[in-house]
Design an enzyme around this catalytic site. Structure first.
Site, PDB file in Angstrom:
ATOM      1  N   GLY A  42      -4.436   4.818  -4.013  1.00  0.00           N
ATOM      2  CA  GLY A  42      -3.653   3.743  -3.148  1.00  0.00           C
ATOM      3  C   GLY A  42      -3.708   4.271  -1.817  1.00  0.00           C
ATOM      4  O   GLY A  42      -4.838   4.486  -1.956  1.00  0.00           O
ATOM      5  N   SER A 284       9.951 -10.716   0.039  1.00  0.00           N
ATOM      6  CA  SER A 284       9.997  -9.767   1.249  1.00  0.00           C
ATOM      7  C   SER A 284      10.663  -9.519   2.319  1.00  0.00           C
ATOM      8  O   SER A 284      11.391 -10.380   2.062  1.00  0.00           O
ATOM      9  CB  SER A 284       8.525  -9.683   2.018  1.00  0.00           C
ATOM     10  N   ARG A 330      18.289  -1.745   5.327  1.00  0.00           N
ATOM     11  CA  ARG A 330      18.026  -2.365   4.004  1.00  0.00           C
ATOM     12  C   ARG A 330      19.470  -2.118   3.000  1.00  0.00           C
ATOM     13  O   ARG A 330      19.650  -2.229   2.488  1.00  0.00           O
ATOM     14  CB  ARG A 330      16.567  -2.071   3.317  1.00  0.00           C
ATOM     15  N   HIS A 401      13.610   0.597  -4.933  1.00  0.00           N
ATOM     16  CA  HIS A 401      12.434   0.127  -4.034  1.00  0.00           C
ATOM     17  C   HIS A 401      11.601   0.880  -3.833  1.00  0.00           C
ATOM     18  O   HIS A 401       9.771   0.932  -3.672  1.00  0.00           O
ATOM     19  CB  HIS A 401      12.963  -0.632  -3.286  1.00  0.00           C
ATOM     20  N   LEU A 441       3.658   2.123   4.959  1.00  0.00           N
ATOM     21  CA  LEU A 441       2.164   1.923   5.073  1.00  0.00           C
ATOM     22  C   LEU A 441       1.444   2.810   5.869  1.00  0.00           C
ATOM     23  O   LEU A 441       0.750   2.701   5.412  1.00  0.00           O
ATOM     24  CB  LEU A 441       1.827  -0.094   4.979  1.00  0.00           C
TER      25      LEU A 441
HETATM   26  C1  LIG Z   1       6.940  -4.866  -3.733  1.00  0.00           C
HETATM   27  C2  LIG Z   1       6.601  -3.845  -2.919  1.00  0.00           C
HETATM   28  C3  LIG Z   1       6.467  -4.060  -1.712  1.00  0.00           C
HETATM   29  C4  LIG Z   1       6.530  -3.235  -0.247  1.00  0.00           C
HETATM   30  N1  LIG Z   1       6.383  -4.218   1.118  1.00  0.00           N
HETATM   31  C5  LIG Z   1       6.007  -2.699   2.081  1.00  0.00           C
HETATM   32  C6  LIG Z   1       5.286  -3.569   2.887  1.00  0.00           C
HETATM   33  O1  LIG Z   1       5.526  -4.634   3.233  1.00  0.00           O
HETATM   34  N2  LIG Z   1       5.372  -2.648   3.968  1.00  0.00           N
HETATM   35  C7  LIG Z   1       5.107  -0.986   3.841  1.00  0.00           C
HETATM   36  O2  LIG Z   1       5.189  -0.165   4.924  1.00  0.00           O
HETATM   37  N3  LIG Z   1       5.548  -1.104   2.227  1.00  0.00           N
HETATM   38  C8  LIG Z   1       5.634  -1.080   1.372  1.00  0.00           C
HETATM   39  N4  LIG Z   1       6.152  -0.748   0.863  1.00  0.00           N
HETATM   40  C9  LIG Z   1       6.015   0.652   0.124  1.00  0.00           C
HETATM   41  C10 LIG Z   1       4.588   0.747   0.025  1.00  0.00           C
HETATM   42  O3  LIG Z   1       3.938  -0.615  -0.787  1.00  0.00           O
HETATM   43  C11 LIG Z   1       4.277   1.728  -0.412  1.00  0.00           C
HETATM   44  O4  LIG Z   1       5.352   3.075  -0.419  1.00  0.00           O
HETATM   45  C12 LIG Z   1       2.686   2.381  -0.993  1.00  0.00           C
HETATM   46  O5  LIG Z   1       1.723   1.725  -0.142  1.00  0.00           O
HETATM   47  C13 LIG Z   1       2.541   4.095  -1.507  1.00  0.00           C
HETATM   48  O6  LIG Z   1       1.418   4.023  -1.406  1.00  0.00           O
HETATM   49  P1  LIG Z   1       0.578   5.656  -2.111  1.00  0.00           P
HETATM   50  O7  LIG Z   1      -0.384   5.533  -1.894  1.00  0.00           O
HETATM   51  O8  LIG Z   1       1.248   6.492  -1.184  1.00  0.00           O
HETATM   52  O9  LIG Z   1       0.875   5.188  -3.683  1.00  0.00           O
HETATM   53  P2  LIG Z   1       0.317   3.721  -4.450  1.00  0.00           P
HETATM   54  O10 LIG Z   1      -0.045   2.982  -4.206  1.00  0.00           O
HETATM   55  O11 LIG Z   1       1.457   3.523  -5.553  1.00  0.00           O
HETATM   56  O12 LIG Z   1      -0.977   5.239  -5.225  1.00  0.00           O
HETATM   57  C14 LIG Z   1      -0.646   6.137  -6.041  1.00  0.00           C
HETATM   58  C15 LIG Z   1      -2.406   5.960  -6.394  1.00  0.00           C
HETATM   59  O13 LIG Z   1      -1.503   7.987  -7.857  1.00  0.00           O
HETATM   60  C16 LIG Z   1      -2.378   6.971  -8.937  1.00  0.00           C
HETATM   61  N5  LIG Z   1      -1.369   8.336  -9.684  1.00  0.00           N
HETATM   62  C17 LIG Z   1      -0.261   8.532  -9.349  1.00  0.00           C
HETATM   63  N6  LIG Z   1      -0.460   8.855 -10.849  1.00  0.00           N
HETATM   64  C18 LIG Z   1      -1.541   9.604 -11.057  1.00  0.00           C
HETATM   65  C19 LIG Z   1      -1.285  10.521 -11.887  1.00  0.00           C
HETATM   66  N7  LIG Z   1      -0.962  11.482 -12.498  1.00  0.00           N
HETATM   67  N8  LIG Z   1      -2.941  10.733 -12.227  1.00  0.00           N
HETATM   68  C20 LIG Z   1      -3.992   9.985 -11.729  1.00  0.00           C
HETATM   69  N9  LIG Z   1      -3.733   8.988  -9.947  1.00  0.00           N
HETATM   70  C21 LIG Z   1      -2.319   9.174 -10.396  1.00  0.00           C
HETATM   71  C22 LIG Z   1      -2.823   5.830  -8.840  1.00  0.00           C
HETATM   72  O14 LIG Z   1      -3.377   5.460 -10.088  1.00  0.00           O
HETATM   73  C23 LIG Z   1      -2.697   5.102  -7.822  1.00  0.00           C
HETATM   74  O15 LIG Z   1      -3.667   5.239  -7.616  1.00  0.00           O
HETATM   75  C24 LIG Z   1       6.289  -1.995  -0.694  1.00  0.00           C
HETATM   76  C25 LIG Z   1       6.337  -1.775  -1.430  1.00  0.00           C
HETATM   77  C26 LIG Z   1       7.006  -2.306  -2.763  1.00  0.00           C
HETATM   78  C27 LIG Z   1       7.734  -2.112  -4.936  1.00  0.00           C
END
Ligand SMILES: Cc1cc2nc3c(=O)[nH]c(=O)nc-3n(C[C@H](O)[C@H](O)[C@H](O)COP(=O)(O)OP(=O)(O)OC[C@H]3O[C@@H](n4cnc5c(N)ncnc54)[C@H](O)[C@@H]3O)c2cc1C
Ligand code: SF4
Ligand code: FES
Lengths: 637, 246
Positions: A42, A284, A330, A401, A441
């Site tokens: 991610g 949003s 929020r 969320h 983000l």
């Molecule tokens: C609908 C929605 C809207 C949002 N809007 C905003 C916004 O406008 N602004 C903001 O700042 N934040 C926002 N957020 C929050 C934000 O999107 C997330 O907190 C953030 O993107 C998380 O990123 P990450 O890289 O930590 O994890 P993720 O994007 O969840 O990525 C996780 C990754 O890990 C991998 N993974 C997980 N477990 C395993 C495993 N056991 N083995 C192999 N791979 C695994 C998955 O395949 C994926 O690639 C929003 C969230 C939601 C739900």
């Protein structure tokens, strides 16, 4: 003694710079001698994997998704914060720091949050350089909007698809490194265990989700960026596959889990429509810039919203919080919505909703402007509910969320297991008890592009020449544990599907560990979850085989971990006898129903240590010290 | 509602597939298409059968993971939405709904409705990026970009990589997908330095993956859930031509 959080000494604004200088470096020609495993691609993971490769490290990246262009991050709509102060409205690194600390209700580390604010501007620069088409003004410069919990406009956005564009940006950097052979990407591979050698993280065990093959992968360090665990509630705004397994497996291998009960309930989601509901859709928060939240003044007012005159409407956020109005953070907006519904003033068929009304915005800005700003969100709403928000106010209700809690990490993002790092939503680091909009983000990308690339060198530099091989017994042992567990799961062959048990867990969590908690409820959860866990292990029904693509098996493994994690969340909530941010204990509130913190006794991070499956986890407290902000009662009045 | 689902079943890439038909009762109009499939799968599992495997994640139309043919149309009957955004109110009581995976040489079937779209990633690897290392960037506002161009770039960047365009095309051409990325960068100043190599490499890789040629039928644009415009294909053709003469 609590493990060292490695917060650098010195004045706040100089800590990061000083720390970067103090960290040991790996010299450029030595970097290719190191392998780093990154689990999760991610925002956090893709940014980290690409950056490591750019620096010269060899990277193995894993995701259970089919491609690094897919991840939960892609769904983020609203935007990303930075302290650029382009609108000239008084923003600064310190203000972004201050807002984030305050928004988190003073339950996060000053040093981490300051660093986050400090690198925020470089993120925007990096993203623009990648070709991300952020919204622009007519003069060609970047546009900003405002988000809850802030009185400045500091949010950069790409229509309603900011997360998508940022992820595709990180993905583009990652595929560039894949092309160069510096990153080897393993699609549809799920990590099921971290592997420790002499107490340090040296690899992982994965399951190939297409063939079922279990394999071992070694490296000099392991980085998890596996996202949040909101799906423990079954219904949430998270993507269907988001889960807590990687974090939970790390916890069970010795990484502390911090503030597990800190969950964010987002105020503006489309309400639950039926019992078949599989997930909830977020509208949003940026909508609160122009939409006005209201409920009828009278209990049981069943008139069509358009027939309820101004005088009979209660714009309760504007009434209660004249200075922030609809833009309160929020947690506050969610709790107030719940209160309105509890009073019987909820709207719509289930009465579990409030209105978000755009009539004034349409009159003020014109329909075209509203479409330009929110068009895709309006379309999405109409698609799901069958109602036209240009004509009838939207109905919204809070939904799970985001999880502020996560694996405990020090200032270097390293867990209590040496060599194991956690980034993004999966760690606990920056948001305290409540996260402000548009800052997840920012944190994911800060961790991935601008923090871990520096801090990991400090550990790796001590490992020059280290050979790690999957022949080591630790890999064999971990593999056999994984196999044993999978075999056990598939052989239960009981009477209830994974989803049915998950829904039951979700209800327990929502009722007792949700928006408002109390001692009795939390105790009930602690009692009920283990019973449900037993039910799962004796009565779950999983069809299919181990050596094939088997979505039911995938879901079952994740649910098994949620059934343990949920209990820890309840324990943490019970331990914290105060209200702060998203953690609202009904016993601890002010006369105006605001969260009542207990700074004297609870200004700490609760970090839980696993003590085996049959004993209770042990609580460790990391005391939080505030030298640069004064702990005040958050007021958005 | 009571419906029947006629769906493609195939246990893995190597096995033969066939259609199976399952009746389903108690479907409500508010259910999403996938919630309907969830409920069918719940029945199948309880009856000791294998559930229907399908790809999905966000269920909000943004991740691009989902994608199936429904009654012969990519992403189903409604324009501008993904499969996960469909609701059962778009179908009739008593209807037999035919459900199939994407069909294209470059998207081999993995199981049931799940296909392998890694060919898209390889096309991206060949040039779908701007070469910038973290830490190298200048201030974001140093280069003003005309709003029109930035907006057009965003229109193109909205592609979710679902593959409906290639799956729909009778030639299995991936032109819409590839041109969306080429256009996004061609429209922006940041994309200029690598402009001609990018288009050449991406088009080469697209051919190598076994995607067919574009004969301008326009079917891709009709089925694209993000309504990516054919204008992008025209722009890519110009880019390609320019790059080839240079
Ligand atoms: C609908 C929605 C809207 C949002 N809007 C905003 C916004 O406008 N602004 C903001 O700042 N934040 C926002 N957020 C929050 C934000 O999107 C997330 O907190 C953030 O993107 C998380 O990123 P990450 O890289 O930590 O994890 P993720 O994007 O969840 O990525 C996780 C990754 O890990 C991998 N993974 C997980 N477990 C395993 C495993 N056991 N083995 C192999 N791979 C695994 C998955 O395949 C994926 O690639 C929003 C969230 C939601 C739900
Ligand atoms: S161009 Fe449209 S149909 Fe093709 S992959 Fe992108 S979003 Fe899907
Ligand atoms: S599941 Fe994400 S686009 Fe359909």
């Amino acid at each position: 003694m609590f493990p060292d959080s490695k917060i650098p000494s010195g004045p706040l604004a100089e800590k990061w710079t000083k720390h970067q200088f103090d960290l040991k470096l790996v010299n450029p020609s030595n970097r290719r001698k190191y392998d780093i495993i990154v689990v999760g691609t991610g925002l956090g993971g893709a940014a980290a994997a690409a950056s490591f490769a750019e620096m010269g490290y060899n990277v193995k990246a894993f995701s259970f998704h089919e491609s690094p262009r897919r991840a939960h991050s892609i769904a983020a709509q609203g935007g990303i914060n930075a302290a650029k102060n382009y609108p000239n409205d008084g923003d600064s690194v310190f203000r972004l720091f201050y807002d984030t600390i305050k928004g988190g209700d003073y339950r996060s580390r000053e040093a981490n949050v300051y660093r986050l604010a400090e690198v925020s501007n470089a993120i925007i620069d990096q993203c623009v350089a990648q070709g991300i088409p952020f919204a622009r003004e007519y003069g060609g410069l970047l546009d900003n909007r405002s988000f809850g919990g802030a009185q400045v406009s500091r949010t950069f956005y790409a229509r309603g698809q900011t997360g998508q564009q940022l992820l595709l940006g990180a993905y583009s950097s990652l595929v560039r490194q894949m092309h160069k052979g510096k990153v080897q990407f393993f699609p549809r591979h799920e990590m099921l265990e971290p592997v420790l050698i002499d107490g340090e993280a040296k690899g992982i065990i994965t399951r190939n989700l297409v063939t079922g093959e279990i394999s071992s992968h070694s490296a000099n360090a392991v980085v998890l960026a596996t996202g949040g665990y909101g799906n423990v509630f079954f219904l949430s705004t998270n993507a269907m596959a988001s889960n807590g397994t990687a974090a939970w497996r790390a916890y069970k291998k010795g990484a502390y889990f911090a503030n597990p009960s800190f969950t964010q309930i987002h105020p503006t989601c489309i309400p639950v429509a039926s019992e078949h509901q599989s997930k909830l859709t977020l509208m949003s928060e940026s909508l609160r810039n122009d939409g006005r939240v209201w409920v009828p003044k009278k209990v049981g007012d069943d008139r069509h919203p358009n027939d309820i005159p101004e005088d009979d409407r209660d714009y309760y956020l504007e009434r209660l919080y004249p200075s922030f109005g609809n833009l309160v953070p929020r947690d506050v907006a969610s709790r107030r919505a719940k209160e309105m519904c509890d009073e019987g003033r909820g709207v719509g068929p289930t009465k579990l909703a409030v209105y978000l009304d755009f009539e004034d915005a349409i009159n003020r800005m014109g329909k075209d402007q509203v479409t330009a700003k929110y068009g895709n969100l309006f379309d999405m709403y109409q698609q799901i509910t069958g109602e036209d928000p240009y004509k009838v106010p939207m109905r919204i209700y809070p939904a799970v969320h985001y999880t502020m809690g996560g694996i405990w990490v020090d200032y270097n993002l390293m867990t209590t297991v040496p060599g194991l790092y956690v980034l993004g939503e999966a760690n606990f680091s920056d948001h305290g008890a409540n996260r402000l909009g548009a800052s997840a983000l920012m944190q994911g990308l800060a961790d991935g592009y601008f923090v871990i690339p520096y801090t990991i060198g400090d550990y790796l530099s001590k490992k020059l020449g280290e050979e790690v091989s999957t022949d080591h017994d630790a890999f064999k042992e971990a593999t056999s544990n994984v196999n044993e567990r999978l075999n056990k799961l598939i052989s239960i062959n009981g009477n209830r599907t994974v989803d049915r048990i998950h829904k039951e867990l979700g209800l327990i969590m929502w009722d007792h560990v949700g928006m408002a908690r109390d001692k009795g409820g939390l105790e009930t959860a602690i009692e009920k979850i283990p019973t449900l866990r037993e039910e799962f292990w004796s009565n779950v029904k999983i069809s299919g085989k181990l050596d094939e693509l088997n979505p039911e098996l995938e879901k079952a493994g994740r649910l098994a971990d949620f059934l343990e994690l949920g209990e820890l969340m309840a324990r943490d909530g019970l331990n914290r006898e105060e209200s702060c941010g998203g953690h609202f204990r009904t016993e601890y509130q002010t006369e105006d129903n605001e969260a009542l913190r207990d700074d004297e006794n609870f200004t700490y991070v609760a970090a839980w240590e696993h003590k085996g499956d049959t004993s209770s986890p042990e609580l460790h407290k990391e005391e939080l010290e505030f030298e640069n902000v004064e702990l005040t009662t958050r007021s958005y009045k | 509602m009571k419906i029947q689902i006629k769906v493609w079943r195939q246990s893995n890439a190597k096995s033969e597939g066939k259609f199976s038909t399952y009746p389903l009762d108690g479907v409500s109009e508010d259910m999403s298409f996938f919630e309907m499939l969830d409920s069918l799968n719940d029945n199948l599992v309880m009856g000791g059968k294998d559930p229907i495997a399908f790809d999905h994640d966000c269920r909000e139309g943004i991740c691009g993971t989902c994608g199936i043919f429904i009654n012969g149309r990519a992403h189903g009957p409604i324009r501008g939405v993904t499969t996960c955004q469909l609701h059962m109110r778009s179908f009739q009581n008593g209807e037999t709904i035919v459900v199939e995976p994407w069909r294209a040489k470059a998207f081999p079937i993995i199981r049931d409705l799940i296909v392998d779209r890694q060919s898209f990633d390889r096309v991206m690897e060949s040039g779908g990026y701007i070469s910038i290392n973290a830490g190298n960037a200048q201030d974001a506002n140093v280069i003003p970009i005309a709003k029109e161009n930035s907006d057009l770039a965003m229109d193109a960047a909205a592609c979710i990589g679902c593959g409906a365009c290639a799956a729909t095309c009778k030639n299995s051409s991936a032109m819409l997908f590839v041109s969306a990325k080429v256009s996004q960068f061609a429209l922006l100043p940041q994309g200029q330095p690598e402009r001609s190599n990018r288009v050449k490499n991406m088009v080469d890789q697209m051919d190598e993956e076994g995607f067919g040629n574009c004969t301008n039928t326009g079917a891709c644009e009709v089925e694209c859930p993000k309504e990516i415009s054919l204008v992008n294909i025209a722009r890519m053709n110009r880019e390609f031509l320019k790059a080839s003469i240079m």
